[in-house]
Write a protein that holds these residues in place. Structure first.
Motif, PDB file in Angstrom:
ATOM      1  N   MET A 188       0.824  -1.204   0.000  1.00  0.00           N
ATOM      2  CA  MET A 188       0.000   0.000   0.000  1.00  0.00           C
ATOM      3  C   MET A 188       0.858   1.253   0.000  1.00  0.00           C
ATOM      4  SD  MET A 188      -2.837   1.119   2.853  1.00  0.00           S
ATOM      5  CE  MET A 188      -3.506   2.765   2.880  1.00  0.00           C
ATOM      6  N   SER A 189       1.976   1.212   0.743  1.00  0.00           N
ATOM      7  CA  SER A 189       2.775   2.422   0.890  1.00  0.00           C
ATOM      8  C   SER A 189       4.142   2.245   0.264  1.00  0.00           C
ATOM      9  CB  SER A 189       2.930   2.760   2.382  1.00  0.00           C
ATOM     10  OG  SER A 189       3.670   1.752   3.025  1.00  0.00           O
ATOM     11  N   ASN A 190       4.719   3.370  -0.078  1.00  0.00           N
ATOM     12  CA  ASN A 190       6.079   3.321  -0.586  1.00  0.00           C
ATOM     13  C   ASN A 190       7.057   4.021   0.346  1.00  0.00           C
ATOM     14  OD1 ASN A 190       5.599   6.047  -0.982  1.00  0.00           O
ATOM     15  ND2 ASN A 190       5.155   5.814  -3.175  1.00  0.00           N
ATOM     16  N   GLU A 191       6.495   4.571   1.449  1.00  0.00           N
ATOM     17  CA  GLU A 191       7.378   5.204   2.428  1.00  0.00           C
ATOM     18  C   GLU A 191       6.719   5.095   3.794  1.00  0.00           C
ATOM     19  OE1 GLU A 191       9.038   9.647   3.665  1.00  0.00           O
ATOM     20  OE2 GLU A 191       8.067   9.336   1.745  1.00  0.00           O
ATOM     21  N   SER A 192       7.480   4.756   4.799  1.00  0.00           N
ATOM     22  CA  SER A 192       6.893   4.647   6.129  1.00  0.00           C
ATOM     23  C   SER A 192       7.907   5.046   7.176  1.00  0.00           C
ATOM     24  CB  SER A 192       6.432   3.214   6.403  1.00  0.00           C
ATOM     25  OG  SER A 192       5.947   3.107   7.720  1.00  0.00           O
ATOM     26  N   THR A 193       7.520   6.000   7.981  1.00  0.00           N
ATOM     27  CA  THR A 193       8.323   6.389   9.136  1.00  0.00           C
ATOM     28  C   THR A 193       7.388   6.489  10.323  1.00  0.00           C
ATOM     29  OG1 THR A 193       8.005   8.745   8.726  1.00  0.00           O
ATOM     30  CG2 THR A 193       9.949   7.702   7.743  1.00  0.00           C
ATOM     31  N   SER A 194       7.933   6.474  11.496  1.00  0.00           N
ATOM     32  CA  SER A 194       7.100   6.526  12.693  1.00  0.00           C
ATOM     33  C   SER A 194       7.568   7.637  13.613  1.00  0.00           C
ATOM     34  CB  SER A 194       7.169   5.188  13.442  1.00  0.00           C
ATOM     35  OG  SER A 194       6.425   5.249  14.644  1.00  0.00           O
ATOM     36  N   VAL A 195       6.670   8.479  14.016  1.00  0.00           N
ATOM     37  CA  VAL A 195       6.925   9.502  15.014  1.00  0.00           C
ATOM     38  C   VAL A 195       6.039   9.139  16.203  1.00  0.00           C
ATOM     39  CG1 VAL A 195       6.890  11.949  15.557  1.00  0.00           C
ATOM     40  CG2 VAL A 195       7.345  11.196  13.209  1.00  0.00           C
ATOM     41  N   SER A 196       6.587   8.447  17.187  1.00  0.00           N
ATOM     42  CA  SER A 196       5.800   7.933  18.312  1.00  0.00           C
ATOM     43  C   SER A 196       5.152   9.089  19.057  1.00  0.00           C
ATOM     44  CB  SER A 196       6.717   7.160  19.253  1.00  0.00           C
ATOM     45  OG  SER A 196       5.978   6.646  20.334  1.00  0.00           O
ATOM     46  N   PRO A 197       3.890   8.928  19.375  1.00  0.00           N
ATOM     47  CA  PRO A 197       2.952   7.829  19.130  1.00  0.00           C
ATOM     48  C   PRO A 197       2.059   8.100  17.907  1.00  0.00           C
ATOM     49  CG  PRO A 197       2.062   9.277  20.793  1.00  0.00           C
ATOM     50  CD  PRO A 197       3.308   9.929  20.293  1.00  0.00           C
ATOM     51  N   ILE A 198       2.628   8.654  16.882  1.00  0.00           N
ATOM     52  CA  ILE A 198       1.930   8.944  15.634  1.00  0.00           C
ATOM     53  C   ILE A 198       2.616   8.175  14.505  1.00  0.00           C
ATOM     54  CG2 ILE A 198       1.335  10.739  13.955  1.00  0.00           C
ATOM     55  CD1 ILE A 198      -0.211  11.044  16.524  1.00  0.00           C
ATOM     56  N   THR A 199       1.819   7.574  13.636  1.00  0.00           N
ATOM     57  CA  THR A 199       2.403   6.936  12.450  1.00  0.00           C
ATOM     58  C   THR A 199       2.201   7.838  11.239  1.00  0.00           C
ATOM     59  OG1 THR A 199       0.379   5.743  11.883  1.00  0.00           O
ATOM     60  CG2 THR A 199       1.929   4.642  13.367  1.00  0.00           C
ATOM     61  N   TYR A 200       3.167   7.772  10.331  1.00  0.00           N
ATOM     62  CA  TYR A 200       3.084   8.565   9.088  1.00  0.00           C
ATOM     63  C   TYR A 200       3.388   7.623   7.929  1.00  0.00           C
ATOM     64  CZ  TYR A 200       3.901  12.381   5.735  1.00  0.00           C
ATOM     65  OH  TYR A 200       3.831  13.233   4.661  1.00  0.00           O
ATOM     66  N   VAL A 201       2.404   7.450   7.063  1.00  0.00           N
ATOM     67  CA  VAL A 201       2.565   6.584   5.892  1.00  0.00           C
ATOM     68  C   VAL A 201       2.155   7.364   4.654  1.00  0.00           C
ATOM     69  CG1 VAL A 201       1.788   4.481   4.735  1.00  0.00           C
ATOM     70  CG2 VAL A 201       2.133   4.474   7.220  1.00  0.00           C
ATOM     71  N   GLN A 202       3.039   7.378   3.644  1.00  0.00           N
ATOM     72  CA  GLN A 202       2.672   8.028   2.384  1.00  0.00           C
ATOM     73  C   GLN A 202       2.140   6.964   1.425  1.00  0.00           C
ATOM     74  OE1 GLN A 202       5.462  10.815   0.690  1.00  0.00           O
ATOM     75  NE2 GLN A 202       4.602  10.514  -1.391  1.00  0.00           N
ATOM     76  N   ASP A 203       0.936   7.171   0.954  1.00  0.00           N
ATOM     77  CA  ASP A 203       0.304   6.265  -0.007  1.00  0.00           C
ATOM     78  C   ASP A 203      -0.012   7.091  -1.267  1.00  0.00           C
ATOM     79  OD1 ASP A 203      -1.024   4.304  -1.351  1.00  0.00           O
ATOM     80  OD2 ASP A 203      -2.824   4.377  -0.109  1.00  0.00           O
ATOM     81  N   GLN A 204       0.926   7.037  -2.241  1.00  0.00           N
ATOM     82  CA  GLN A 204       0.820   7.843  -3.455  1.00  0.00           C
ATOM     83  C   GLN A 204       0.669   9.323  -3.077  1.00  0.00           C
ATOM     84  OE1 GLN A 204      -1.770   6.105  -6.503  1.00  0.00           O
ATOM     85  NE2 GLN A 204      -1.636   4.120  -5.484  1.00  0.00           N
ATOM     86  N   HIS A 205      -0.486   9.936  -3.363  1.00  0.00           N
ATOM     87  CA  HIS A 205      -0.613  11.369  -3.098  1.00  0.00           C
ATOM     88  C   HIS A 205      -1.295  11.664  -1.757  1.00  0.00           C
ATOM     89  CE1 HIS A 205      -3.859  10.145  -6.077  1.00  0.00           C
ATOM     90  NE2 HIS A 205      -4.459  10.173  -4.906  1.00  0.00           N
ATOM     91  N   LEU A 206      -1.428  10.644  -0.922  1.00  0.00           N
ATOM     92  CA  LEU A 206      -2.049  10.831   0.392  1.00  0.00           C
ATOM     93  C   LEU A 206      -1.032  10.609   1.510  1.00  0.00           C
ATOM     94  CD1 LEU A 206      -5.415   8.861  -0.075  1.00  0.00           C
ATOM     95  CD2 LEU A 206      -5.055  11.339  -0.303  1.00  0.00           C
ATOM     96  N   ALA A 207      -1.056  11.475   2.502  1.00  0.00           N
ATOM     97  CA  ALA A 207      -0.276  11.267   3.729  1.00  0.00           C
ATOM     98  C   ALA A 207      -1.236  10.738   4.789  1.00  0.00           C
ATOM     99  CB  ALA A 207       0.353  12.566   4.189  1.00  0.00           C
ATOM    100  N   LEU A 208      -1.009   9.512   5.228  1.00  0.00           N
ATOM    101  CA  LEU A 208      -1.868   8.896   6.233  1.00  0.00           C
ATOM    102  C   LEU A 208      -1.237   9.086   7.607  1.00  0.00           C
ATOM    103  CD1 LEU A 208      -2.604   5.538   4.343  1.00  0.00           C
ATOM    104  CD2 LEU A 208      -3.780   7.746   4.127  1.00  0.00           C
ATOM    105  N   VAL A 209      -1.883   9.918   8.423  1.00  0.00           N
ATOM    106  CA  VAL A 209      -1.377  10.240   9.759  1.00  0.00           C
ATOM    107  C   VAL A 209      -2.238   9.481  10.775  1.00  0.00           C
ATOM    108  CG1 VAL A 209      -0.927  12.062  11.437  1.00  0.00           C
ATOM    109  CG2 VAL A 209      -0.630  12.502   8.977  1.00  0.00           C
ATOM    110  N   GLY A 210      -1.626   8.524  11.488  1.00  0.00           N
ATOM    111  CA  GLY A 210      -2.383   7.650  12.376  1.00  0.00           C
ATOM    112  C   GLY A 210      -2.150   7.924  13.844  1.00  0.00           C
TER     113      GLY A 210
END
Length: 707
Positions: free
Chosen positions: A1-23
């Motif tokens: 699903m993603s091509n880039e994934s980093t984690s800023v605890s306790p927040i997740t950041y995943v880039q999915d094409q043109h969307l930034a998914l902030v969890g």
């Protein structure tokens, strides 16, 4: 699903094409702590600086979206960035921010969603702004953003009540509401992609202008009057109305400033301190010190109740409500049939009010069975006796249970005053005996005093604490003494009320003072409702303790001797018309008090409301200090939970011990000593300050400081 994934605890950041998914990923409830707030800002800024990102999706990795602020931070420290700063960063984002609210969003969690440009949820979800229960109001724009998306009455109802609200009742708060939670994720991602593909605009709630019409002005006036009448003693509800009104009389920026002003006015009140204290107190009550985590609770798959009267039936209903089969035992079939019929009538009344379906009524009745034989209790995992409050009767019941119950069965007493250790010592398995003191009506009242005997095993205690949650009670662990915590403390309260009547106060004056203080009813009304004969039987068992005071509840004793035992017979301290619960003052009771005072040499006088309040409440607090000193209660906050949930002590005062801490223990001691000196021999007997009260007052400490 993603091509880039980093984690800023306790927040997740995943880039999915043109969307930034902030969890949001901060178990257990995604509280908006400083770390979460920092992580959100950093994630949004990262997305804004990335040309590949066209929109930001804010979601949760947990079943709920967010439970709101981390109120442990209320005590201070470096809180930057504050939540309003975080929400402004989101709202002013030049790229659309879409909130997927997959579960409950409460308080700051809902305010977080409201600051986003689009919101998506499912039809069965609920959201709310419960800050009023902490004595404050939504302080991060909730009172300004919510009314810009829904109608003013809905906004007022949500904010003033603090109750969870179905998302389907919120007008334009959500841009998309799907039918089920299962389809939310795919629908939300499709929506987010559509926002990008169609270049849908950034929709800032702050850009919506509101105007005050004559109809809305009338709504606020009527609402304010209603809040003043229904929320006596509470400060925050009125402030909530003013804050929402500011959304219609100010622009957004000025409205935020007004909200902040009203928020700070709330935060500095005794009500806010009391309500926040109680919030933590209730949660702390479930944590028992000294029991290893390795101790396992026993399974309660089958319960039994001895006695099918009002109390026994109410106790049994708790188990049926929780889906646990329960056997009710009465030695006479007629009494058993009557008890089961009463339970059915209670359930059917709930169905008439729309609280249960007819199917649910039948499901619960199927979980209830009756018996007249102790032998039928052999498979029960837990047996609770709810029989007459007399030691010989209790021991007889426990002797039978000792013979028929399987090894490992928990044997519990619903006693409200008797010595649990004496009961436990009368059988062969004292380690399995515990007190489960329900409050009447047992199927309604939330409090469960869990009484730990000298030999009660840790396993049984852990089971009881877990069981309280299962049957939706607030369990508080206490030790053994006369009356445990609640009824031991109510004794001096009732004693002083009765003595004040001899000295010249009337029952209605005492009840009025206590009602104004915030309790749902005063001591005389409460006595009539419960039955004056109940208090009389307790006094009869303790005549040796009170023998030095010939005035002790003497009018109450004489009322019982005349058959005036309260509401159930239409007369007690008051008179009652047939079918009415409204107390009517009775001159005969006043005359009886005058004659008894004359006989005892007690001079009657005019008594101030302040003296009535102090003499009823301060001895109750003083008794609480002794209870704390003796270790009957582990902490003062446990006493507060017992009194709020068991006796209706006003939550805006936080409970009796928090109330004492608020006004100062030196003040409590000074007034106790004042009555000790001014009330003659009576004062010398009953108004000696507790050693713990003296100790803490001398040190300038509080009851809350006792660990």
């Amino acid at each position: 699903m993603s091509n880039e994934s980093t984690s800023v605890s306790p927040i997740t950041y995943v880039q999915d094409q043109h969307l930034a998914l902030v969890g949001l990923n901060s178990a257990p409830v995604n509280a908006l702590s400083k770390a979460v707030r920092v992580g959100i800002i950093e994630s949004v800024e990262k997305a804004l600086s990335d040309d590949k990102v066209k929109a930001i999706v804010l979601h949760s990795h947990l079943p709920l979206f967010s439970a709101g602020a981390d109120i442990s931070e209320f005590s201070g420290g470096d809180l930057s960035p504050m939540l309003p700063e975080v929400l402004e960063v989101i709202e002013q984002s030049t790229k659309p921010v879409i909130a997927i609210v997959g579960g409950n969003a409460f308080g700051g969690g809902l305010e977080l969603a409201l600051s986003c440009h689009y919101r998506i949820t499912h039809a069965k979800n609920k959201v709310g702004l419960p800050e009023v229960h902490l004595g404050i109001l939504p302080g991060a724009g909730g009172t300004q953003r919510l009314p810009r998306l829904t109608d003013p009455k809905t906004a007022l109802d949500m904010i003033v009540s603090g109750a969870p609200t179905p998302v389907t009742a919120l007008g334009n708060v959500f841009d998309l509401i799907v039918d089920t939670a299962d389809e939310l994720q795919s629908a939300a991602m499709s929506f987010a992609n559509e926002v990008v593909e169609k270049l849908m605009p950034v929709k800032r709630v702050c850009d919506i202008d509101l105007e005050m019409s004559s109809d809305i002005e009338t709504l606020f006036a009527q609402y304010s009057q209603g809040v003043a009448a229904k929320s006596k003693g509470f400060f925050a509800p009125g402030q909530c109305v003013l804050a929402v009104k500011a959304a219609f009389t100010h622009d957004f920026k000025a409205g935020l400033a007004r909200e902040a002003e009203l928020f700070m006015e709330c935060m500095t009140t005794s009500q806010a301190r009391a309500q926040q204290h109680f919030f933590f107190a209730e949660r702390a009550a479930s944590h028992v010190q000294g029991i290893s985590r390795d101790v396992k609770a026993r399974d309660i798959k089958q319960a039994a109740v001895i006695g099918a009267g009002t109390m026994g039936g109410g106790i049994a209903m708790n188990f049926a409500n929780a889906g646990i089969p329960v056997i009710m035992l009465e030695l006479q079939q007629a009494a058993l049939d009557k008890g089961l019929a009463l339970i059915r009538r209670n359930y059917e009344n709930s169905a008439k009010k729309g609280k249960l379906t007819s199917e649910q009524v039948e499901q619960r009745m199927l979980l209830l069975t009756g018996t007249t034989s102790y032998a039928d209790l052999s498979d029960a995992d837990l047996v609770i006796e709810a029989v007459f409050e007399k030691m010989s009767v209790k021991k007889e019941v426990f002797s039978m249970l000792d013979k028929v119950c399987k090894p490992g069965a928990i044997l519990a007493s619903n006693t409200s005053t008797l010595d649990l250790n004496e009961i436990a010592a009368s059988i062969s398995r004292p380690q399995d005996v515990i007190g489960l003191h329900f409050f009447s009506p047992a199927n309604v009242m939330k409090l469960l005093e869990i009484v730990r005997g000298e030999k009660t095993s840790d396993e049984v205690i852990k089971t009881a604490m877990k069981l309280a949650k299962t049957i939706r009670k607030v369990g508080v662990l206490v030790g053994v003494c006369f009356g445990f915590v609640g009824n031991r403390m109510i004794e001096p309260y009732g004693r002083e009320a009765n003595r004040l009547m001899l000295e010249g106060a009337t029952p209605e004056q005492v009840d009025r003072v206590i009602g104004k203080f915030g309790l749902p009813m005063g001591p005389f009304t409460m006595g009539d409702m419960a039955g004056l004969d109940i208090g009389y039987f307790v006094r009869e068992s303790r005549r040796e303790f009170i023998a030095h005071d010939p005035s002790y509840c003497i009018v109450a004793d004489k009322l019982v001797a005349q058959g005036r035992v309260g509401l159930k017979v239409g007369k007690g301290a008051y008179l009652y018309e047939h079918g009415s619960r409204h107390p009517i003052p009775d001159p005969d009771v006043i005359e009886m008090a005058k004659q008894e005072a004359k006989r005892l040499g007690i001079e009657q006088r005019e008594i101030s409301d302040q003296e009535i309040l102090e003499r009823c409440i301060y001895p109750l607090i003083n008794e609480g200090a002794d209870i704390l000193k003796e270790g009957i209660a582990a902490k003062s906050s446990d006493i507060d939970v017992i009194y709020v949930y068991g006796y209706g002590f006003p939550v805006f005062r936080g409970g009796p011990m928090q109330f004492a801490d608020e006004i100062g223990l030196k003040q409590i001691r000074e007034r106790m000593n004042h009555y000790k000196e001014t009330l003659g021999e009576y004062g010398q007997h009953w108004f000696t300050p507790s050693p713990l009260l003296n100790e803490l007052a001398d040190a300038g400490k509080t009851f809350a400081s006792v660990k």
